[in-house]
Each structure stands twice: as C-alpha cells, then as structure tokens.
Scaffold this motif. Structure first.
Motif, PDB file in Angstrom:
ATOM      1  N   UNK A 121     -15.785   0.598  -4.977  1.00 14.59           N
ATOM      2  CA  UNK A 121     -15.336   1.779  -4.228  1.00 14.59           C
ATOM      3  C   UNK A 121     -15.112   1.414  -2.763  1.00 14.59           C
ATOM      4  N   UNK A 122     -13.975   1.857  -2.202  1.00 13.93           N
ATOM      5  CA  UNK A 122     -13.644   1.560  -0.813  1.00 13.93           C
ATOM      6  C   UNK A 122     -14.582   2.299   0.140  1.00 13.93           C
ATOM      7  N   UNK A 123     -14.921   1.646   1.252  1.00  7.11           N
ATOM      8  CA  UNK A 123     -15.767   2.282   2.263  1.00  7.11           C
ATOM      9  C   UNK A 123     -14.938   3.267   3.085  1.00  7.11           C
ATOM     10  N   UNK A 124     -15.591   4.347   3.507  1.00  5.61           N
ATOM     11  CA  UNK A 124     -14.938   5.363   4.338  1.00  5.61           C
ATOM     12  C   UNK A 124     -15.049   4.906   5.794  1.00  5.61           C
ATOM     13  N   UNK A 125     -13.937   4.449   6.374  1.00  2.69           N
ATOM     14  CA  UNK A 125     -13.979   3.847   7.710  1.00  2.69           C
ATOM     15  C   UNK A 125     -13.271   4.686   8.769  1.00  2.69           C
ATOM     16  N   UNK A 126     -13.047   5.953   8.474  1.00  2.99           N
ATOM     17  CA  UNK A 126     -12.341   6.798   9.438  1.00  2.99           C
ATOM     18  C   UNK A 126     -13.220   7.183  10.616  1.00  2.99           C
ATOM     19  N   UNK A 127     -14.540   7.007  10.474  1.00  3.39           N
ATOM     20  CA  UNK A 127     -15.475   7.343  11.543  1.00  3.39           C
ATOM     21  C   UNK A 127     -16.065   6.048  12.092  1.00  3.39           C
ATOM     22  N   UNK A 128     -16.107   5.928  13.405  1.00  2.00           N
ATOM     23  CA  UNK A 128     -16.711   4.771  14.057  1.00  2.00           C
ATOM     24  C   UNK A 128     -18.179   4.664  13.642  1.00  2.00           C
ATOM     25  N   UNK A 129     -18.614   3.497  13.098  1.00  2.00           N
ATOM     26  CA  UNK A 129     -20.011   3.357  12.653  1.00  2.00           C
ATOM     27  C   UNK A 129     -21.032   3.646  13.736  1.00  2.00           C
ATOM     28  N   UNK A 130     -20.664   3.373  15.007  1.00  2.00           N
ATOM     29  CA  UNK A 130     -21.591   3.626  16.105  1.00  2.00           C
ATOM     30  C   UNK A 130     -21.705   5.115  16.431  1.00  2.00           C
ATOM     31  N   UNK A 131     -20.757   5.920  15.930  1.00  2.00           N
ATOM     32  CA  UNK A 131     -20.734   7.344  16.258  1.00  2.00           C
ATOM     33  C   UNK A 131     -21.066   8.232  15.060  1.00  2.00           C
ATOM     34  N   UNK A 132     -21.373   7.611  13.919  1.00  3.66           N
ATOM     35  CA  UNK A 132     -21.566   8.373  12.689  1.00  3.66           C
ATOM     36  C   UNK A 132     -22.701   9.379  12.803  1.00  3.66           C
ATOM     37  N   UNK A 133     -23.837   8.937  13.339  1.00  7.70           N
ATOM     38  CA  UNK A 133     -24.999   9.823  13.450  1.00  7.70           C
ATOM     39  C   UNK A 133     -24.692  11.007  14.364  1.00  7.70           C
ATOM     40  N   UNK A 134     -24.042  10.719  15.499  1.00  3.76           N
ATOM     41  CA  UNK A 134     -23.675  11.798  16.418  1.00  3.76           C
ATOM     42  C   UNK A 134     -22.683  12.753  15.757  1.00  3.76           C
ATOM     43  N   UNK A 135     -21.785  12.195  14.951  1.00  2.77           N
ATOM     44  CA  UNK A 135     -20.808  13.025  14.242  1.00  2.77           C
ATOM     45  C   UNK A 135     -21.530  13.964  13.267  1.00  2.77           C
ATOM     46  N   UNK A 136     -22.485  13.412  12.527  1.00  2.00           N
ATOM     47  CA  UNK A 136     -23.251  14.238  11.597  1.00  2.00           C
ATOM     48  C   UNK A 136     -24.046  15.319  12.302  1.00  2.00           C
ATOM     49  N   UNK A 137     -24.619  14.974  13.472  1.00  2.00           N
ATOM     50  CA  UNK A 137     -25.380  15.970  14.241  1.00  2.00           C
ATOM     51  C   UNK A 137     -24.474  17.092  14.730  1.00  2.00           C
ATOM     52  N   UNK A 138     -23.238  16.743  15.068  1.00  2.00           N
ATOM     53  CA  UNK A 138     -22.271  17.752  15.506  1.00  2.00           C
ATOM     54  C   UNK A 138     -21.944  18.723  14.370  1.00  2.00           C
ATOM     55  N   UNK A 139     -21.728  18.167  13.165  1.00  2.00           N
ATOM     56  CA  UNK A 139     -21.445  19.019  12.000  1.00  2.00           C
ATOM     57  C   UNK A 139     -22.634  19.936  11.720  1.00  2.00           C
ATOM     58  N   UNK A 140     -23.851  19.382  11.782  1.00  2.00           N
ATOM     59  CA  UNK A 140     -25.048  20.188  11.537  1.00  2.00           C
ATOM     60  C   UNK A 140     -25.167  21.304  12.562  1.00  2.00           C
ATOM     61  N   UNK A 141     -24.885  20.996  13.824  1.00  2.00           N
ATOM     62  CA  UNK A 141     -24.943  22.024  14.875  1.00  2.00           C
ATOM     63  C   UNK A 141     -23.919  23.125  14.599  1.00  2.00           C
ATOM     64  N   UNK A 142     -22.723  22.732  14.133  1.00  2.34           N
ATOM     65  CA  UNK A 142     -21.687  23.715  13.816  1.00  2.34           C
ATOM     66  C   UNK A 142     -22.122  24.607  12.659  1.00  2.34           C
TER      67      UNK A 142
END
Length: 378
Positions: A121-142
């Motif tokens: 299975x191909x890896x999902x690389x649309x999100x910068x690995x260094x920003x993934x956690x912050x991205x998830x926290x943003x979704x959770x806040x939303x």
C-alpha cells in the motif's frame, strides 16, 4: 551511526573518542546531517575538522551501510506497528491510509518496510511528516469547537481524531484484585459503570482504591460508608467512571439497595500516592506562568543558536566549493575558514549552554562582518 564512526576513527587513528563529549557532539551533528542526505542520495561523506587531538576525520557511508547498521532500529519500528494493531484489535487490511509522522519516516528503508508490511500500500505523503501531529491537533480542535472550514477541506474530509486513555483505569477491591472499568485506548470522553457488593456479613463500608492498571500507579481512594447491615453480597453499590473531553476523571457511587432516596457518601479522591491537592495545583499554575517567560527566552535562544550554526556551516561549504574558492585569494579563503572554525568551536564549547540569545546574535554579526564581503566578492 555514531558508534559506527567511533569504531572507524579508532581503526584509522588508533584513538578512542567514545568518552570525549566534545568529539561525540561533533560526530553526532555530522551523522544527523548525513542521515538526512542519505534520504535523497545513495552515498555521502562525513567530514569533520579537528575531531579529536587535532586530527581531521573523513569517511564515506552508503545508504546500504546506513540501512545495515540501523537494521535493528528499523525492525523495532515494525514491532511497534504490530503492537498498535494488536492493541486496537484491527487487521492491517482494515487500514485505509498510512500517514508518516516525524522526519525519520523520510528514510527510504523505513518507507520500504512500511509498504511491505501493508502489502504494498502506498504511503500518504500529502502532509509534511514534521507537521502531521500539528495537523491532527488542528483537526481535533475543529471537531471540538464545531469548526467548519478545516473539516470541509478535501484533505481533511472524513478524518476523525480521538484522544484515548493511555492506561486502563480501574479499582482495587478486596484481596488486591483490580477490576478494569475503562480499558486502555478507550476514546474520550467516555463513561463506564459497574456494580460492586460487600465481601463480608454486616459490612457497613467499602474502601476502593483507584489504579492505573498497567503501571499499577495509585491514583487515590474513596470510602463508601453507611451501608445497611446485610449478608455479604446483598448490598449493591453502583460505581461509575467518567472522563471528560479535558481528560479529567470523575468517580461517583451510590447504594442501589436504598434506591434513589440516599446517595452513599463519596469522599474526595485523596492526594495520597501521586494526586495533587488544590494548593499544589495552584502552586503549579503560578510556576507555569513564571516559566512562560523563560520558555520564550529559550525559544529565542535556540533560534539564534540555529541561525549562527546554519550560517557557519553554509559559509564553510561555500569556501570549500571549488568554483567559489577559485575566486578568492588564499588569504581570504583562510580568513573565512578561521572565522568559521572559531564560531564552530565556540558553539561546541560546553559553556555555550549558558549563553543568551544576544550572545549568539553578536557572534553571528561578527561572523557576517568578516565573511559576507568575501562571499559576495566571489
């Protein structure tokens, strides 16, 4: 990598640097940079001036060698994934997307092992690995605040983020047995209920201790008193655990044998064994406010340190570049190298940990005053 090159240096120079903090720090910095380079090329070289006792060190490493010396660490990554799937009670075939988290997921070998583990299975690389956690926290806040814009984004559409309990929570009852009420990895907020009873005849109170099950950590206790005089097993005590969206645990209990007429007295969870009293919490809050200023200063200090370090290494590489160096006089080239080495030596000094942001900024200004005119000339 550091251990590998310590051995290489020992073989080449017959010198042991394993106990020299300064040499190891230089080597670790060089290894970190080499690791990043090997994510995009198949071979690179580590060059360190005056690594130990004035001896320069230069050694090449290929991606295959890097993979081999780190193979045990890569295998540990796969074991962690297997443990996660087992704890979540899901099969890897149920995974929709694999999202890399952290800079080390750029390592080709890790990406290869991930794909092989998940059957190509191909890896999902649309999100910068260094920003993934912050991205998830943003979704959770939303999600928590009912935000619409973030959730409407096509990248975030359909994503759900859950906070979970890191450890199982339960009660220690008679005989030292632990009854789990909230299992590990339960999404929060959550609420669980259980019915307990007495262990002996005419028992008028029950003392139940709260535990984090995997660690055995004692969280506190509460006493249920004024139970009716009954044979063992007859009184029914309803206990509920609830964790709110902020991760705060609440425990409630009442005597079911008397219906809703009377709630059993439930003492506040004591601060024994790791809990915090109101006074202790207030003290921590005051300390937090105090340290916020220190945190800002530390951030400025780190930014200034990184700026100096990045500039020094960049200018040194420019000076070594054949095309650039050819346009500089020998004395000018040596002037740049000497200034850069002085700055790097200062950064490697153990006392630099006490330096302030202004000192790093001053060193950067001094270095730029020497190097910028010569680099621009080239």
């Amino acid at each position: 990598m550091v251990d590998h090159f310590v051995q290489q240096f020992g073989i080449k120079e017959d010198k042991d640097i394993s106990s020299n903090a300064r040499a190891l720090r230089k080597l670790r910095t060089a290894c970190e940079k080499a690791k990043r380079v090997l994510s995009t090329v198949s071979k690179t070289t580590i060059e360190i001036d005056s690594l130990y006792d004035g001896v320069d060190f230069c050694s090449a490493i290929s991606r295959d060698e890097f993979d081999e010396i780190n193979s045990d660490l890569f295998e540990m990554c796969m074991e962690t994934i297997e443990d996660c799937l087992e704890e979540a009670k899901i099969d890897k075939g149920m995974i929709d997307d694999i999202i890399p988290v952290g800079g080390s997921t750029r390592i080709p070998k890790i990406q290869q092992q991930l794909q092989e583990f998940f059957n190509g299975k191909e890896l999902y690389k649309s999100i910068n690995p260094d920003e993934t956690v912050a991205h998830g926290a943003t979704i959770q806040a939303a999600i928590l605040t009912g935000g619409k814009e973030v959730l409407r984004d096509k990248v975030n559409h359909g994503l759900k983020v859950h906070d979970v309990t890191p450890l199982s929570l339960g009660l220690e009852t008679a005989g030292g047995d632990i009854s789990v009420l909230i299992p590990r990895n339960s999404p929060i907020p959550t609420k669980k209920e259980h019915i307990f009873t007495t262990n002996s005849n005419d028992q008028t109170s029950i003392s139940i201790q709260l535990r984090a099950c995997e660690s055995g950590c004692f969280l506190g206790k509460y006493d249920l008193i004024d139970l009716p005089f009954c044979s063992r097993g007859i009184p029914k005590v309803h206990v509920s655990f609830s964790i709110n969206i902020d991760g705060i645990l609440s425990v409630e209990a009442f005597d079911m044998t008397r219906g809703n007429k009377r709630d059993i007295h439930c003492k506040e969870i004591s601060s024994c064994g790791g809990g915090l009293s109101k006074e202790e919490i207030e003290k921590l809050m005051h300390e937090l406010e105090k340290y916020e200023v220190d945190d800002e200063e530390n951030l400025k200090r780190m930014e200034a340190k990184n700026s100096l370090e990045d500039y020094a290494y960049r200018v040194r590489e420019l000076a070594r570049n054949a095309r650039v160096a050819g346009k500089l006089y020998f004395t000018e080239k040596r002037k740049i190298e000497r200034s850069v080495e002085q700055a790097i030596d200062w950064l490697d000094n153990e006392q630099v940990q006490f330096a302030k942001a202004s000192e790093f900024e001053e060193k950067l200004l001094e270095l730029k005053q020497v190097c910028d005119p010569l680099v621009q000339k080239s």
